[in-house]
Design a protein around this motif. Structure first.
Motif, mmCIF file in Angstrom:
data_model
loop_
_atom_site.group_PDB
_atom_site.id
_atom_site.type_symbol
_atom_site.label_atom_id
_atom_site.label_comp_id
_atom_site.label_asym_id
_atom_site.label_seq_id
_atom_site.Cartn_x
_atom_site.Cartn_y
_atom_site.Cartn_z
ATOM 1 N N PRO A 5 88.529 0.904 102.213
ATOM 2 C CA PRO A 5 89.007 1.567 100.997
ATOM 3 C C PRO A 5 89.178 0.584 99.838
ATOM 4 N N CYS A 6 89.147 1.096 98.620
ATOM 5 C CA CYS A 6 89.358 0.271 97.422
ATOM 6 C C CYS A 6 90.809 -0.167 97.348
ATOM 7 N N SER A 7 91.035 -1.314 96.752
ATOM 8 C CA SER A 7 92.396 -1.849 96.670
ATOM 9 C C SER A 7 93.173 -1.305 95.477
ATOM 10 N N VAL A 8 92.507 -0.609 94.563
ATOM 11 C CA VAL A 8 93.205 -0.002 93.426
ATOM 12 C C VAL A 8 93.275 1.502 93.620
ATOM 13 N N LYS A 9 94.233 2.133 92.948
ATOM 14 C CA LYS A 9 94.349 3.588 93.022
ATOM 15 C C LYS A 9 94.513 4.136 91.614
ATOM 16 N N VAL B 48 93.187 2.876 85.526
ATOM 17 C CA VAL B 48 92.240 3.439 86.484
ATOM 18 C C VAL B 48 92.377 4.965 86.464
ATOM 19 N N GLY C 212 85.165 4.067 98.722
ATOM 20 C CA GLY C 212 85.171 2.710 99.262
ATOM 21 C C GLY C 212 83.805 2.324 99.784
ATOM 22 N N ARG C 213 83.722 1.119 100.292
ATOM 23 C CA ARG C 213 82.458 0.582 100.812
ATOM 24 C C ARG C 213 82.428 0.730 102.331
ATOM 25 N N ASP D 30 82.317 1.953 96.086
ATOM 26 C CA ASP D 30 83.509 1.189 95.685
ATOM 27 C C ASP D 30 83.630 1.061 94.172
ATOM 28 N N ARG D 31 83.030 1.983 93.442
ATOM 29 C CA ARG D 31 83.087 1.959 91.972
ATOM 30 C C ARG D 31 84.405 2.536 91.481
ATOM 31 N N VAL D 32 84.795 2.117 90.273
ATOM 32 C CA VAL D 32 86.060 2.543 89.684
ATOM 33 C C VAL D 32 85.808 2.964 88.244
ATOM 34 N N VAL E 275 88.701 6.684 91.398
ATOM 35 C CA VAL E 275 88.276 5.645 92.343
ATOM 36 C C VAL E 275 87.349 6.276 93.376
#
Length: 85
Positions: free
Chosen positions: A60-64, A44, A50-51, A12-14, A47
């Motif tokens: 999934p991550c909430s940012v794109k 960003v 996700g976790r 889940d890293r960005v 991405v």
């Protein structure tokens, strides 16, 4: 393709690229470098997938890519790819 675009974070890293400080005000006045402070805003670039939960489901991550985000003052780990930090 630049090195930043090829860099893919895990889990889940960005990966965020800091936005450059403005050199001109809204009224068109040029600002000296000494007056500009560190900008806590970034974009960003990449991405991770996700976790995973204990059951193995992907969250999934909430940012794109392309989202504008605010950065914590002392958070994150700076990395240098090519000549960009």
């Amino acid at each position: 393709m630049s090195a930043i675009r090829r860099f893919i974070p895990l889990l889940d890293r960005v990966l965020v690229q800091r936005v450059e400080a403005a050199t001109k005000s809204a009224g068109g006045i040029l600002l000296p470098e000494s007056s500009s402070s560190k900008v806590n805003e970034g974009e960003v670039v990449s991405v991770g997938p996700g976790r995973r939960t204990k059951d193995g489901e992907l969250i999934p991550c909430s940012v794109k890519e392309g989202d504008k985000v605010l950065l914590p003052e002392y958070g994150g780990a700076p990395i240098k790819l090519d000549t960009k930090e």
